[in-house]
Design an enzyme around this catalytic site. Structure first.
Site, PDB file in Angstrom:
ATOM      1  N   TYR A  95       0.796  -1.242   0.000  1.00 24.05           N
ATOM      2  CA  TYR A  95       0.000   0.000   0.000  1.00 24.05           C
ATOM      3  C   TYR A  95       0.824   1.286   0.000  1.00 24.05           C
ATOM      4  O   TYR A  95       0.520   2.213  -0.767  1.00 24.05           O
ATOM      5  CB  TYR A  95      -1.040  -0.032   1.133  1.00 24.05           C
ATOM      6  CG  TYR A  95      -2.236  -0.855   0.729  1.00 24.05           C
ATOM      7  CD1 TYR A  95      -3.329  -0.271   0.115  1.00 24.05           C
ATOM      8  CD2 TYR A  95      -2.238  -2.243   0.895  1.00 24.05           C
ATOM      9  CE1 TYR A  95      -4.414  -1.032  -0.301  1.00 24.05           C
ATOM     10  CE2 TYR A  95      -3.304  -3.016   0.483  1.00 24.05           C
ATOM     11  CZ  TYR A  95      -4.395  -2.406  -0.115  1.00 24.05           C
ATOM     12  OH  TYR A  95      -5.455  -3.163  -0.551  1.00 24.05           O
ATOM     13  N   GLU A 137      -8.987  -6.901   4.028  1.00 19.19           N
ATOM     14  CA  GLU A 137      -8.196  -7.984   3.424  1.00 19.19           C
ATOM     15  C   GLU A 137      -7.608  -8.915   4.482  1.00 19.19           C
ATOM     16  O   GLU A 137      -7.525 -10.131   4.270  1.00 19.19           O
ATOM     17  CB  GLU A 137      -7.100  -7.385   2.521  1.00 19.19           C
ATOM     18  CG  GLU A 137      -7.696  -6.893   1.207  1.00 19.19           C
ATOM     19  CD  GLU A 137      -6.855  -5.871   0.453  1.00 19.19           C
ATOM     20  OE1 GLU A 137      -5.631  -5.794   0.678  1.00 19.19           O
ATOM     21  OE2 GLU A 137      -7.433  -5.131  -0.374  1.00 19.19           O
TER      22      GLU A 137
END
Ligand SMILES: Cc1cc2nc3c(=O)[nH]c(=O)nc-3n(C[C@H](O)[C@H](O)[C@H](O)COP(=O)(O)OP(=O)(O)OC[C@H]3O[C@@H](n4cnc5c(N)ncnc54)[C@H](O)[C@@H]3O)c2cc1C
Ligand code: HEM
Length: 404
Positions: A95, A137
Protein backbone atom coordinates in the site's frame (compact mmCIF):
# COMPACT_ATOMS: atom_id res chain seq x y z
CA UNK A 1 -9.53 10.36 11.96
CA UNK A 2 -8.98 13.29 9.61
CA UNK A 3 -9.74 16.84 10.73
CA UNK A 4 -12.44 18.86 9.01
CA UNK A 5 -9.97 21.04 7.13
CA UNK A 6 -8.29 18.01 5.55
CA UNK A 7 -11.67 16.54 4.65
CA UNK A 8 -12.69 19.81 3.00
CA UNK A 9 -9.46 19.97 0.99
CA UNK A 10 -9.93 16.38 -0.17
CA UNK A 11 -13.54 16.84 -1.21
CA UNK A 12 -12.84 20.08 -3.05
CA UNK A 13 -9.89 18.61 -5.00
CA UNK A 14 -11.52 15.33 -6.07
CA UNK A 15 -13.19 16.94 -9.12
CA UNK A 16 -9.84 18.40 -10.26
CA UNK A 17 -8.13 15.03 -9.94
CA UNK A 18 -10.97 13.29 -11.72
CA UNK A 19 -10.65 15.76 -14.56
CA UNK A 20 -7.02 14.75 -15.00
CA UNK A 21 -7.94 11.14 -14.16
CA UNK A 22 -6.23 9.14 -16.83
CA UNK A 23 -3.20 11.41 -17.17
CA UNK A 24 -2.49 11.05 -13.46
CA UNK A 25 -3.05 7.32 -13.37
CA UNK A 26 -1.02 6.64 -16.49
CA UNK A 27 1.83 8.63 -14.96
CA UNK A 28 1.27 6.80 -11.67
CA UNK A 29 1.78 3.40 -13.27
CA UNK A 30 4.83 4.60 -15.24
CA UNK A 31 6.47 5.87 -12.06
CA UNK A 32 5.49 2.88 -9.95
CA UNK A 33 6.59 0.20 -12.42
CA UNK A 34 9.80 2.19 -13.06
CA UNK A 35 10.72 2.03 -9.39
CA UNK A 36 9.11 -1.34 -8.64
CA UNK A 37 9.31 -3.55 -11.72
CA UNK A 38 8.65 -6.56 -9.46
CA UNK A 39 5.01 -5.42 -9.35
CA UNK A 40 4.73 -6.40 -13.01
CA UNK A 41 4.57 -9.94 -11.62
CA UNK A 42 1.18 -9.11 -10.14
CA UNK A 43 -0.51 -6.63 -12.49
CA UNK A 44 -2.23 -7.76 -15.66
CA UNK A 45 -0.24 -6.30 -18.56
CA UNK A 46 -3.08 -6.52 -21.09
CA UNK A 47 -5.38 -4.55 -18.77
CA UNK A 48 -2.63 -1.94 -18.51
CA UNK A 49 -2.24 -1.70 -22.29
CA UNK A 50 -5.99 -1.27 -22.72
CA UNK A 51 -6.16 1.33 -19.94
CA UNK A 52 -8.79 -0.64 -18.06
CA UNK A 53 -6.84 -0.95 -14.84
CA UNK A 54 -5.76 2.70 -14.94
CA UNK A 55 -9.38 3.71 -14.64
CA UNK A 56 -10.17 1.19 -11.94
CA UNK A 57 -7.53 1.84 -9.29
CA UNK A 58 -7.20 5.61 -9.14
CA UNK A 59 -10.89 6.10 -9.95
CA UNK A 60 -11.69 4.13 -6.83
CA UNK A 61 -9.28 6.14 -4.72
CA UNK A 62 -11.10 9.32 -5.79
CA UNK A 63 -14.51 7.75 -5.24
CA UNK A 64 -13.42 6.62 -1.78
CA UNK A 65 -12.10 10.12 -1.06
CA UNK A 66 -15.59 11.53 -1.55
CA UNK A 67 -16.71 9.24 1.29
CA UNK A 68 -13.61 9.82 3.37
CA UNK A 69 -15.70 10.72 6.44
CA UNK A 70 -18.02 7.73 5.96
CA UNK A 71 -16.09 4.85 4.38
CA UNK A 72 -18.70 2.41 5.74
CA UNK A 73 -20.94 3.62 2.90
CA UNK A 74 -18.64 2.12 0.29
CA UNK A 75 -17.86 -1.10 2.17
CA UNK A 76 -19.43 -3.34 -0.51
CA UNK A 77 -17.11 -1.81 -3.13
CA UNK A 78 -14.12 -2.19 -0.83
CA UNK A 79 -15.03 -5.84 -0.25
CA UNK A 80 -15.36 -6.62 -3.95
CA UNK A 81 -11.90 -5.18 -4.64
CA UNK A 82 -10.47 -6.77 -1.50
CA UNK A 83 -11.54 -10.19 -2.76
CA UNK A 84 -9.53 -9.58 -5.94
CA UNK A 85 -6.57 -8.24 -3.94
CA UNK A 86 -6.60 -11.25 -1.58
CA UNK A 87 -6.81 -13.60 -4.52
CA UNK A 88 -3.78 -11.87 -6.12
CA UNK A 89 -1.74 -11.78 -2.91
CA UNK A 90 -1.73 -7.98 -2.33
CA UNK A 91 -0.24 -7.35 1.10
CA UNK A 92 -0.14 -4.36 3.54
CA UNK A 93 3.45 -3.58 2.51
CA UNK A 94 2.25 -2.88 -1.06
CA UNK A 95 0.00 0.00 0.00
CA UNK A 96 2.68 2.61 0.80
CA UNK A 97 4.21 1.94 -2.63
CA UNK A 98 0.92 2.72 -4.39
CA UNK A 99 0.33 5.74 -2.11
CA UNK A 100 3.76 7.21 -2.72
CA UNK A 101 3.52 6.94 -6.49
CA UNK A 102 -0.03 8.22 -6.64
CA UNK A 103 1.05 11.37 -4.80
CA UNK A 104 4.11 11.73 -7.02
CA UNK A 105 1.89 11.45 -10.08
CA UNK A 106 -0.59 14.01 -8.75
CA UNK A 107 2.28 16.43 -8.13
CA UNK A 108 3.77 15.74 -11.54
CA UNK A 109 0.57 16.36 -13.44
CA UNK A 110 -0.87 19.24 -11.43
CA UNK A 111 2.46 21.03 -10.95
CA UNK A 112 2.25 24.15 -8.77
CA UNK A 113 -1.49 23.72 -8.32
CA UNK A 114 -0.68 20.75 -6.06
CA UNK A 115 0.37 22.75 -3.00
CA UNK A 116 2.00 21.09 0.01
CA UNK A 117 -1.28 21.49 1.85
CA UNK A 118 -3.14 19.54 -0.83
CA UNK A 119 -0.50 16.82 -1.09
CA UNK A 120 -0.39 16.39 2.69
CA UNK A 121 -4.16 16.15 2.85
CA UNK A 122 -4.13 13.47 0.16
CA UNK A 123 -1.35 11.56 1.93
CA UNK A 124 -3.52 11.43 5.04
CA UNK A 125 -6.63 10.49 3.12
CA UNK A 126 -4.83 7.73 1.20
CA UNK A 127 -3.66 6.23 4.49
CA UNK A 128 -7.21 6.13 5.80
CA UNK A 129 -8.45 4.45 2.60
CA UNK A 130 -5.51 2.03 2.56
CA UNK A 131 -6.18 1.08 6.19
CA UNK A 132 -9.77 0.28 5.32
CA UNK A 133 -8.63 -2.09 2.53
CA UNK A 134 -5.88 -3.63 4.66
CA UNK A 135 -8.23 -4.48 7.51
CA UNK A 136 -10.90 -6.00 5.23
CA UNK A 137 -8.20 -7.98 3.42
CA UNK A 138 -6.68 -9.20 6.71
CA UNK A 139 -10.00 -10.86 7.55
CA UNK A 140 -10.14 -12.44 4.10
CA UNK A 141 -6.59 -13.81 4.35
CA UNK A 142 -7.45 -15.21 7.72
CA UNK A 143 -10.58 -16.92 6.44
CA UNK A 144 -8.95 -18.29 3.28
CA UNK A 145 -6.08 -19.77 5.31
CA UNK A 146 -7.92 -21.10 8.32
CA UNK A 147 -11.05 -22.62 6.85
CA UNK A 148 -11.16 -26.39 6.28
CA UNK A 149 -8.88 -27.24 3.40
CA UNK A 150 -7.78 -23.60 3.19
CA UNK A 151 -4.37 -22.19 2.46
CA UNK A 152 -2.35 -19.01 2.25
CA UNK A 153 -1.07 -17.61 -1.04
CA UNK A 154 -0.60 -19.91 -4.01
CA UNK A 155 -0.74 -23.72 -3.70
CA UNK A 156 0.29 -26.36 -6.23
CA UNK A 157 -2.47 -28.24 -8.03
CA UNK A 158 -2.08 -31.04 -10.56
CA UNK A 159 -4.07 -30.95 -13.77
CA UNK A 160 -5.96 -34.19 -13.23
CA UNK A 161 -8.02 -33.95 -16.41
CA UNK A 162 -8.08 -31.61 -19.39
CA UNK A 163 -11.32 -31.79 -21.36
CA UNK A 164 -12.11 -30.02 -24.63
CA UNK A 165 -15.63 -28.57 -24.26
CA UNK A 166 -15.95 -26.71 -27.57
CA UNK A 167 -13.79 -25.27 -30.34
CA UNK A 168 -12.72 -22.49 -27.97
CA UNK A 169 -13.30 -23.68 -24.39
CA UNK A 170 -11.34 -26.32 -22.49
CA UNK A 171 -11.88 -27.45 -18.88
CA UNK A 172 -9.12 -28.19 -16.40
CA UNK A 173 -9.82 -30.40 -13.36
CA UNK A 174 -7.39 -29.43 -10.64
CA UNK A 175 -6.46 -31.54 -7.62
CA UNK A 176 -4.07 -30.46 -4.85
CA UNK A 177 -0.56 -31.82 -5.33
CA UNK A 178 -0.31 -32.51 -1.58
CA UNK A 179 -3.44 -34.72 -1.78
CA UNK A 180 -4.92 -32.91 1.23
CA UNK A 181 -8.40 -31.37 1.40
CA UNK A 182 -9.44 -28.26 -0.50
CA UNK A 183 -11.64 -25.45 0.76
CA UNK A 184 -15.21 -25.23 -0.36
CA UNK A 185 -16.48 -22.22 -2.30
CA UNK A 186 -19.72 -20.46 -3.07
CA UNK A 187 -20.90 -20.86 -6.67
CA UNK A 188 -19.89 -17.80 -8.63
CA UNK A 189 -16.45 -17.53 -7.02
CA UNK A 190 -13.14 -17.67 -8.90
CA UNK A 191 -9.57 -18.77 -8.36
CA UNK A 192 -6.42 -16.97 -9.47
CA UNK A 193 -3.72 -18.90 -11.24
CA UNK A 194 -0.12 -17.73 -11.37
CA UNK A 195 1.94 -18.90 -14.31
CA UNK A 196 5.56 -18.81 -15.26
CA UNK A 197 5.64 -18.95 -19.03
CA UNK A 198 8.88 -19.82 -20.77
CA UNK A 199 10.48 -16.77 -22.33
CA UNK A 200 8.38 -14.39 -20.23
CA UNK A 201 10.18 -12.11 -17.81
CA UNK A 202 7.30 -11.83 -15.35
CA UNK A 203 4.75 -14.18 -13.85
CA UNK A 204 1.17 -13.79 -15.10
CA UNK A 205 -1.88 -14.05 -12.87
CA UNK A 206 -5.43 -14.52 -14.16
CA UNK A 207 -8.79 -15.30 -12.59
CA UNK A 208 -11.04 -18.17 -13.60
CA UNK A 209 -14.53 -18.81 -12.23
CA UNK A 210 -15.13 -22.29 -10.91
CA UNK A 211 -17.47 -24.03 -13.32
CA UNK A 212 -18.53 -27.07 -11.27
CA UNK A 213 -20.48 -27.17 -8.01
CA UNK A 214 -18.62 -27.17 -4.67
CA UNK A 215 -17.99 -30.24 -2.52
CA UNK A 216 -15.80 -32.16 -5.00
CA UNK A 217 -12.19 -33.22 -4.48
CA UNK A 218 -11.19 -30.98 -7.40
CA UNK A 219 -11.78 -27.48 -8.71
CA UNK A 220 -12.80 -27.13 -12.32
CA UNK A 221 -12.10 -24.10 -14.46
CA UNK A 222 -13.21 -23.77 -18.08
CA UNK A 223 -11.07 -21.48 -20.14
CA UNK A 224 -11.78 -19.78 -23.44
CA UNK A 225 -8.90 -19.36 -25.81
CA UNK A 226 -8.63 -15.60 -26.39
CA UNK A 227 -7.50 -15.26 -29.97
CA UNK A 228 -6.36 -11.76 -30.82
CA UNK A 229 -7.54 -10.40 -34.13
CA UNK A 230 -5.99 -6.95 -34.33
CA UNK A 231 -4.25 -7.52 -30.97
CA UNK A 232 -1.84 -10.18 -29.72
CA UNK A 233 -3.33 -13.55 -28.68
CA UNK A 234 -4.29 -13.77 -25.02
CA UNK A 235 -1.18 -14.80 -23.09
CA UNK A 236 -2.49 -17.09 -20.38
CA UNK A 237 -5.52 -18.67 -22.04
CA UNK A 238 -3.48 -19.75 -25.07
CA UNK A 239 -0.72 -21.07 -22.85
CA UNK A 240 -3.27 -23.10 -20.86
CA UNK A 241 -4.78 -24.53 -24.05
CA UNK A 242 -1.50 -25.30 -25.80
CA UNK A 243 1.14 -25.65 -23.09
CA UNK A 244 -0.57 -27.14 -20.03
CA UNK A 245 -1.42 -30.82 -19.99
CA UNK A 246 -2.66 -33.53 -17.64
CA UNK A 247 -0.06 -34.11 -14.93
CA UNK A 248 1.25 -30.53 -15.04
CA UNK A 249 1.26 -28.31 -11.97
CA UNK A 250 -0.62 -25.00 -11.69
CA UNK A 251 -0.33 -22.62 -8.75
CA UNK A 252 -3.63 -21.27 -7.56
CA UNK A 253 -4.96 -19.14 -4.72
CA UNK A 254 -8.02 -20.05 -2.65
CA UNK A 255 -11.48 -19.26 -4.08
CA UNK A 256 -12.57 -15.63 -3.80
CA UNK A 257 -15.20 -13.22 -5.02
CA UNK A 258 -18.48 -11.64 -3.98
CA UNK A 259 -20.49 -12.58 -7.07
CA UNK A 260 -22.19 -15.49 -5.36
CA UNK A 261 -25.50 -17.29 -5.46
CA UNK A 262 -27.67 -16.30 -2.50
CA UNK A 263 -28.85 -19.63 -1.15
CA UNK A 264 -30.75 -18.07 1.74
CA UNK A 265 -33.34 -17.11 -0.85
CA UNK A 266 -35.83 -19.56 -2.33
CA UNK A 267 -37.39 -17.34 -5.02
CA UNK A 268 -36.86 -18.26 -8.71
CA UNK A 269 -33.40 -17.65 -10.06
CA UNK A 270 -32.55 -16.73 -13.64
CA UNK A 271 -29.01 -17.36 -14.89
CA UNK A 272 -28.09 -15.52 -18.10
CA UNK A 273 -24.80 -16.10 -19.86
CA UNK A 274 -23.01 -15.13 -23.04
CA UNK A 275 -20.10 -17.24 -24.32
CA UNK A 276 -17.59 -18.27 -21.67
CA UNK A 277 -19.62 -16.25 -19.15
CA UNK A 278 -21.47 -19.52 -18.59
CA UNK A 279 -18.81 -20.80 -16.16
CA UNK A 280 -20.09 -19.23 -12.90
CA UNK A 281 -23.69 -19.76 -14.09
CA UNK A 282 -23.19 -23.48 -14.54
CA UNK A 283 -21.74 -23.73 -11.05
CA UNK A 284 -24.83 -21.92 -9.75
CA UNK A 285 -27.21 -24.11 -11.74
CA UNK A 286 -25.63 -27.33 -10.49
CA UNK A 287 -25.62 -26.05 -6.92
CA UNK A 288 -29.28 -25.06 -6.97
CA UNK A 289 -30.15 -28.53 -8.22
CA UNK A 290 -27.99 -30.21 -5.57
CA UNK A 291 -28.71 -27.97 -2.60
CA UNK A 292 -32.04 -26.29 -3.25
CA UNK A 293 -34.06 -29.00 -4.97
CA UNK A 294 -37.38 -27.49 -5.95
CA UNK A 295 -36.12 -23.92 -6.38
CA UNK A 296 -37.13 -22.78 -9.84
CA UNK A 297 -34.12 -22.02 -11.98
CA UNK A 298 -33.94 -20.83 -15.58
CA UNK A 299 -30.65 -21.15 -17.44
CA UNK A 300 -30.41 -19.02 -20.56
CA UNK A 301 -27.25 -19.29 -22.63
CA UNK A 302 -26.28 -17.27 -25.68
CA UNK A 303 -23.50 -18.38 -28.02
CA UNK A 304 -22.65 -17.93 -31.68
CA UNK A 305 -23.43 -21.55 -32.54
CA UNK A 306 -22.81 -25.15 -31.46
CA UNK A 307 -19.14 -25.02 -32.44
CA UNK A 308 -18.39 -22.68 -29.56
CA UNK A 309 -21.14 -23.85 -27.20
CA UNK A 310 -19.48 -25.52 -24.20
CA UNK A 311 -20.80 -27.84 -21.50
CA UNK A 312 -24.14 -28.27 -23.20
CA UNK A 313 -24.66 -31.86 -22.01
CA UNK A 314 -24.31 -30.94 -18.36
CA UNK A 315 -27.04 -28.33 -18.67
CA UNK A 316 -29.29 -30.57 -20.74
CA UNK A 317 -29.16 -33.32 -18.16
CA UNK A 318 -30.35 -30.93 -15.44
CA UNK A 319 -32.96 -29.34 -17.69
CA UNK A 320 -34.83 -32.65 -17.60
CA UNK A 321 -35.83 -31.80 -14.00
CA UNK A 322 -39.23 -30.18 -13.39
CA UNK A 323 -37.92 -27.09 -11.65
CA UNK A 324 -35.19 -26.38 -14.23
CA UNK A 325 -35.70 -24.65 -17.57
CA UNK A 326 -33.01 -24.11 -20.15
CA UNK A 327 -32.99 -21.97 -23.31
CA UNK A 328 -30.29 -21.75 -25.93
CA UNK A 329 -29.80 -18.68 -28.13
CA UNK A 330 -27.54 -18.83 -31.21
CA UNK A 331 -26.87 -15.65 -33.14
CA UNK A 332 -24.94 -17.37 -35.95
CA UNK A 333 -26.29 -20.94 -36.13
CA UNK A 334 -24.68 -23.32 -38.58
CA UNK A 335 -26.73 -25.18 -41.17
CA UNK A 336 -26.35 -28.29 -39.05
CA UNK A 337 -27.65 -26.46 -35.97
CA UNK A 338 -30.78 -25.59 -37.93
CA UNK A 339 -31.30 -29.07 -39.32
CA UNK A 340 -30.83 -30.70 -35.92
CA UNK A 341 -32.79 -28.09 -33.93
CA UNK A 342 -29.85 -27.46 -31.69
CA UNK A 343 -31.07 -24.14 -30.34
CA UNK A 344 -34.29 -22.53 -29.12
CA UNK A 345 -34.04 -18.98 -30.41
CA UNK A 346 -32.02 -17.37 -33.19
CA UNK A 347 -30.55 -13.99 -32.28
CA UNK A 348 -29.94 -12.24 -28.99
CA UNK A 349 -31.75 -12.37 -25.65
CA UNK A 350 -34.18 -9.46 -25.71
CA UNK A 351 -36.22 -7.56 -23.17
CA UNK A 352 -39.49 -8.82 -24.64
CA UNK A 353 -38.35 -12.40 -24.57
CA UNK A 354 -37.36 -12.08 -20.91
CA UNK A 355 -40.68 -10.46 -20.11
CA UNK A 356 -42.46 -13.40 -21.75
CA UNK A 357 -40.48 -16.31 -20.41
CA UNK A 358 -39.07 -15.62 -16.96
CA UNK A 359 -40.49 -14.61 -13.57
CA UNK A 360 -39.61 -10.93 -13.95
CA UNK A 361 -41.47 -9.83 -10.84
CA UNK A 362 -40.00 -12.39 -8.44
CA UNK A 363 -36.70 -13.77 -9.67
CA UNK A 364 -33.13 -12.90 -8.80
CA UNK A 365 -31.04 -12.43 -11.95
CA UNK A 366 -27.39 -13.37 -12.31
CA UNK A 367 -25.49 -12.67 -15.51
CA UNK A 368 -22.03 -12.82 -17.02
CA UNK A 369 -20.68 -12.49 -20.53
CA UNK A 370 -19.07 -9.98 -22.89
CA UNK A 371 -19.58 -6.36 -21.81
CA UNK A 372 -22.13 -5.52 -24.58
CA UNK A 373 -24.13 -8.60 -23.54
CA UNK A 374 -24.06 -7.51 -19.90
CA UNK A 375 -25.10 -3.97 -20.79
CA UNK A 376 -28.04 -5.31 -22.77
CA UNK A 377 -29.15 -7.62 -19.93
CA UNK A 378 -28.82 -4.85 -17.37
CA UNK A 379 -30.77 -2.40 -19.51
CA UNK A 380 -33.53 -4.91 -20.27
CA UNK A 381 -33.99 -5.89 -16.65
CA UNK A 382 -34.06 -2.29 -15.48
CA UNK A 383 -36.59 -1.39 -18.17
CA UNK A 384 -38.73 -4.27 -16.97
CA UNK A 385 -38.69 -2.77 -13.50
CA UNK A 386 -36.34 -5.25 -11.82
CA UNK A 387 -34.86 -3.62 -8.75
CA UNK A 388 -31.06 -3.42 -8.42
CA UNK A 389 -31.06 -5.69 -5.39
CA UNK A 390 -32.25 -8.56 -7.62
CA UNK A 391 -29.59 -7.94 -10.30
CA UNK A 392 -26.13 -9.52 -9.89
CA UNK A 393 -23.31 -9.68 -12.42
CA UNK A 394 -19.63 -10.48 -12.86
CA UNK A 395 -17.08 -8.83 -15.13
CA UNK A 396 -14.38 -11.08 -16.59
CA UNK A 397 -11.95 -8.16 -16.20
CA UNK A 398 -11.74 -5.02 -14.07
CA UNK A 399 -15.21 -4.01 -13.01
CA UNK A 400 -16.59 -1.28 -15.29
CA UNK A 401 -19.89 0.49 -15.73
CA UNK A 402 -22.96 -1.10 -17.34
CA UNK A 403 -24.84 2.15 -17.59
CA UNK A 404 -23.40 3.81 -20.73
C1 LIG B 1 -13.56 -12.81 -11.91
C2 LIG B 1 -13.11 -13.33 -13.26
C3 LIG B 1 -13.50 -14.59 -13.66
C4 LIG B 1 -13.10 -15.06 -14.91
N1 LIG B 1 -13.52 -16.32 -15.30
C5 LIG B 1 -13.16 -16.78 -16.50
C6 LIG B 1 -13.58 -18.09 -16.93
O1 LIG B 1 -14.29 -18.81 -16.22
N2 LIG B 1 -13.17 -18.52 -18.16
C7 LIG B 1 -12.40 -17.75 -18.97
O2 LIG B 1 -12.04 -18.20 -20.08
N3 LIG B 1 -11.99 -16.51 -18.60
C8 LIG B 1 -12.34 -16.03 -17.37
N4 LIG B 1 -11.89 -14.80 -16.98
C9 LIG B 1 -10.99 -14.03 -17.87
C10 LIG B 1 -9.54 -14.46 -17.60
O3 LIG B 1 -9.15 -14.05 -16.31
C11 LIG B 1 -8.56 -13.84 -18.58
O4 LIG B 1 -8.74 -12.45 -18.61
C12 LIG B 1 -8.70 -14.40 -19.99
O5 LIG B 1 -8.44 -15.79 -19.98
C13 LIG B 1 -7.74 -13.70 -20.96
O6 LIG B 1 -6.45 -13.84 -20.46
P1 LIG B 1 -5.22 -14.00 -21.46
O7 LIG B 1 -3.98 -13.96 -20.63
O8 LIG B 1 -5.40 -15.13 -22.37
O9 LIG B 1 -5.32 -12.69 -22.30
P2 LIG B 1 -4.48 -11.37 -22.09
O10 LIG B 1 -3.09 -11.56 -22.53
O11 LIG B 1 -4.74 -10.90 -20.70
O12 LIG B 1 -5.23 -10.44 -23.13
C14 LIG B 1 -6.58 -10.07 -22.91
C15 LIG B 1 -7.11 -9.39 -24.14
O13 LIG B 1 -6.34 -8.25 -24.40
C16 LIG B 1 -5.83 -8.29 -25.73
N5 LIG B 1 -4.48 -7.73 -25.70
C17 LIG B 1 -3.35 -8.34 -25.29
N6 LIG B 1 -2.29 -7.52 -25.46
C18 LIG B 1 -2.78 -6.36 -25.95
C19 LIG B 1 -2.19 -5.15 -26.36
N7 LIG B 1 -0.90 -4.96 -26.29
N8 LIG B 1 -3.01 -4.18 -26.85
C20 LIG B 1 -4.34 -4.35 -26.94
N9 LIG B 1 -4.93 -5.50 -26.60
C21 LIG B 1 -4.17 -6.49 -26.11
C22 LIG B 1 -5.84 -9.74 -26.14
O14 LIG B 1 -6.01 -9.88 -27.54
C23 LIG B 1 -7.02 -10.28 -25.39
O15 LIG B 1 -8.20 -10.14 -26.11
C24 LIG B 1 -12.29 -14.29 -15.74
C25 LIG B 1 -11.87 -13.02 -15.31
C26 LIG B 1 -12.27 -12.54 -14.08
C27 LIG B 1 -11.83 -11.19 -13.64
C1 HEM C 1 -6.34 2.09 -1.65
C2 HEM C 1 -5.63 1.57 -2.61
C3 HEM C 1 -6.19 0.73 -3.73
C4 HEM C 1 -7.36 0.86 -4.41
C5 HEM C 1 -8.46 1.87 -4.21
C6 HEM C 1 -7.39 -0.20 -5.41
C7 HEM C 1 -8.41 -0.40 -6.31
C8 HEM C 1 -8.46 -1.43 -7.21
C9 HEM C 1 -9.54 -1.68 -8.13
C10 HEM C 1 -10.78 -0.82 -8.27
C11 HEM C 1 -9.25 -2.79 -8.82
C12 HEM C 1 -10.10 -3.46 -9.92
C13 HEM C 1 -10.96 -4.49 -9.26
C14 HEM C 1 -11.78 -5.26 -10.23
O1 HEM C 1 -11.27 -6.21 -10.80
O2 HEM C 1 -12.92 -4.92 -10.44
C15 HEM C 1 -7.98 -3.27 -8.36
C16 HEM C 1 -7.36 -4.38 -8.84
C17 HEM C 1 -6.03 -4.63 -8.62
N1 HEM C 1 -5.24 -4.03 -7.69
FE1 HEM C 1 -5.76 -2.55 -6.43
N2 HEM C 1 -6.23 -0.92 -5.32
C18 HEM C 1 -5.49 -0.39 -4.31
C19 HEM C 1 -4.27 -0.85 -3.88
C20 HEM C 1 -3.53 -1.79 -4.54
C21 HEM C 1 -2.19 -2.17 -4.19
C22 HEM C 1 -1.42 -1.62 -2.99
C23 HEM C 1 -1.80 -3.09 -5.10
C24 HEM C 1 -0.43 -3.77 -5.23
C25 HEM C 1 0.64 -3.11 -5.43
C26 HEM C 1 -2.89 -3.31 -6.01
C27 HEM C 1 -2.89 -4.20 -7.06
C28 HEM C 1 -3.98 -4.53 -7.82
C29 HEM C 1 -3.96 -5.53 -8.87
C30 HEM C 1 -2.75 -6.31 -9.33
C31 HEM C 1 -5.25 -5.60 -9.37
C32 HEM C 1 -5.75 -6.52 -10.47
C33 HEM C 1 -6.03 -5.81 -11.69
C34 HEM C 1 -5.15 -6.08 -12.87
O3 HEM C 1 -3.99 -6.47 -12.75
O4 HEM C 1 -5.70 -5.87 -13.92
N3 HEM C 1 -3.93 -2.52 -5.64
N4 HEM C 1 -7.53 -2.43 -7.38
Amino acid sequence: MLDQKTIDIIKSTVPVLEKHGETITTRFYQLMFGNHPELLNIFNHANQKQGRQQKALAGTVYAAAMYIDNLEAILPVVKQIAHKHRSLGIKPEHYPIVGKHLLLAIKDVLGDAATDEIINAWAEAYNVIADAFISVEAEMYDEATNQDGGWDGFRSFIVDRKVVESDVITSFYLKPADHKGISSFIPGQYISIKLEIEGEKYTHIRQYSLSDSPGKDYYRMSVKREAGTANPDGMVSNFLHDGVNEGDILNISAPAGDFVLDMEKTNPVVLLSGGVGLTPMLSMLKTVVEMQPGRNVTFVHAAANSNVHALRDEVEELAALDHVKSYIFYDAPTEEDRVNNRFDVEGFITRDWLNDKVAIGEADFYFCGPVPFMKAMNRSLKELGVNEDRIHFEFFGPKGSLED
